[in-house]
Design a protein around this motif. Structure first.
Motif, short mmCIF file in Angstrom:
data_model
loop_
_atom_site.label_atom_id
_atom_site.label_comp_id
_atom_site.label_asym_id
_atom_site.label_seq_id
_atom_site.Cartn_x
_atom_site.Cartn_y
_atom_site.Cartn_z
N PHE A 1 0.68 -1.09 -0.15
CA PHE A 1 0.02 -0.18 -0.02
C PHE A 1 0.83 0.72 0.62
N ASP A 2 0.38 2.19 -1.19
CA ASP A 2 1.23 3.70 -0.80
C ASP A 2 0.44 4.76 -0.57
N LEU A 3 1.17 5.12 0.58
CA LEU A 3 -0.29 5.71 1.41
C LEU A 3 0.19 7.25 0.77
N GLU A 4 0.84 7.34 0.81
CA GLU A 4 1.95 8.89 -0.13
C GLU A 4 0.87 8.81 -0.98
N ALA A 5 1.33 7.81 -2.00
CA ALA A 5 0.51 8.17 -3.56
C ALA A 5 -1.69 8.15 -3.25
N PHE A 6 -1.70 7.52 -2.11
CA PHE A 6 -3.27 7.49 -1.93
C PHE A 6 -3.61 9.24 -1.11
#
Length: 240
Positions: free
Chosen positions: A162-167
């Motif tokens: 899961f890419d938190l920054e992209a989300f």
């Protein structure tokens, strides 16, 4: 609306002002011809709600819907996805260049109900004590399944890739007060379930669906020895 459409078709030309117990039992049998017991019970619950409204508002004198529900074999047939299936789904989701990437990711990461995800707004993704969370609440006209459903669920960067920054960039691009997923619920649910089944090569048999991610989260929490109270808080359950 979909449930009421099914009921309307099953009831046909029946005049509910003069209905009998046998009329409703016949309707139940008709519903059972092509549906699982758990689905039939949900439809019957909605019928009881409508009939109760009719009685309370003087439209009909009586309702003969008591104890119509199926008691045997009515347990949900949904099965959890395995950790390997969840990982595979998340890998496919990261390749999807659309909102489906984030709805599928949130489902796998939080175990939230699909309706809860559909209602999320930009303001519902926030920082609490240094941790990013989704805030599942009843503000601004949102609906909750029950009072235990209101909760904060942490978003953990890196889990299943899961890419938190992209989300967070996806969230930031939304206007103030806007929903994260600006599609009708029916379309939102259909696309997410279709994506999950296609990604995992599943049949559309309702045994494994988007809701299975919720069962998966519950199973993983239990397997990892997470205290029941904490697991209930994460999933919004009223009891173990």
């Amino acid at each position: 609306k979909a449930t009421c459409d099914v009921l309307s078709e099953a009831l046909g030309e029946l005049d509910l002002r003069t209905h009998t117990r046998e009329d409703l039992q016949a309707t139940k049998r008709k519903l059972m011809e092509s549906r699982k017991p758990s689905t039939v019970n949900k439809i019957l619950t909605r019928m009881s709600t409508v009939l109760a409204w009719g009685v309370n508002n003087g439209v009909i004198e009586r309702a003969f819907d008591k104890k119509l529900k199926i008691t045997k074999g009515a347990d949900s047939s949904r099965e959890a996805l395995s950790p390997e299936q969840v990982a595979e789904l998340m890998a496919k989701a990261q390749e999807a260049d659309s909102w489906v990437r984030w709805s599928a990711s949130l489902g796998a990461l939080t175990g939230a109900r699909i309706g809860e995800l559909h209602q999320l707004t930009k303001e519902d993704v926030r920082r609490v004590g240094g941790v990013w969370v989704i805030d599942i609440n009843s503000r601004d006209g949102k609906a909750l399944k029950n009072r235990y459903s209101a909760r904060l669920v942490p978003l953990v960067a890196g889990v299943y890739g899961f890419d938190l920054e992209a989300f967070l960039r996806f969230v930031e691009a939304k206007t103030e007060g806007a929903r994260l997923f600006d599609h009708g619920y029916g379309y939102f649910s259909q696309v997410n379930n279709s994506f999950l089944r296609t990604a995992l090569g599943l049949e559309a048999d309702r045994v494994q669906s988007f809701h299975s991610l919720r069962h998966s989260m519950a199973s993983r929490l239990k397997a990892c020895g997470v205290p029941a109270g904490i697991a209930q808080d994460i999933l919004g359950h009223s009891s173990q």
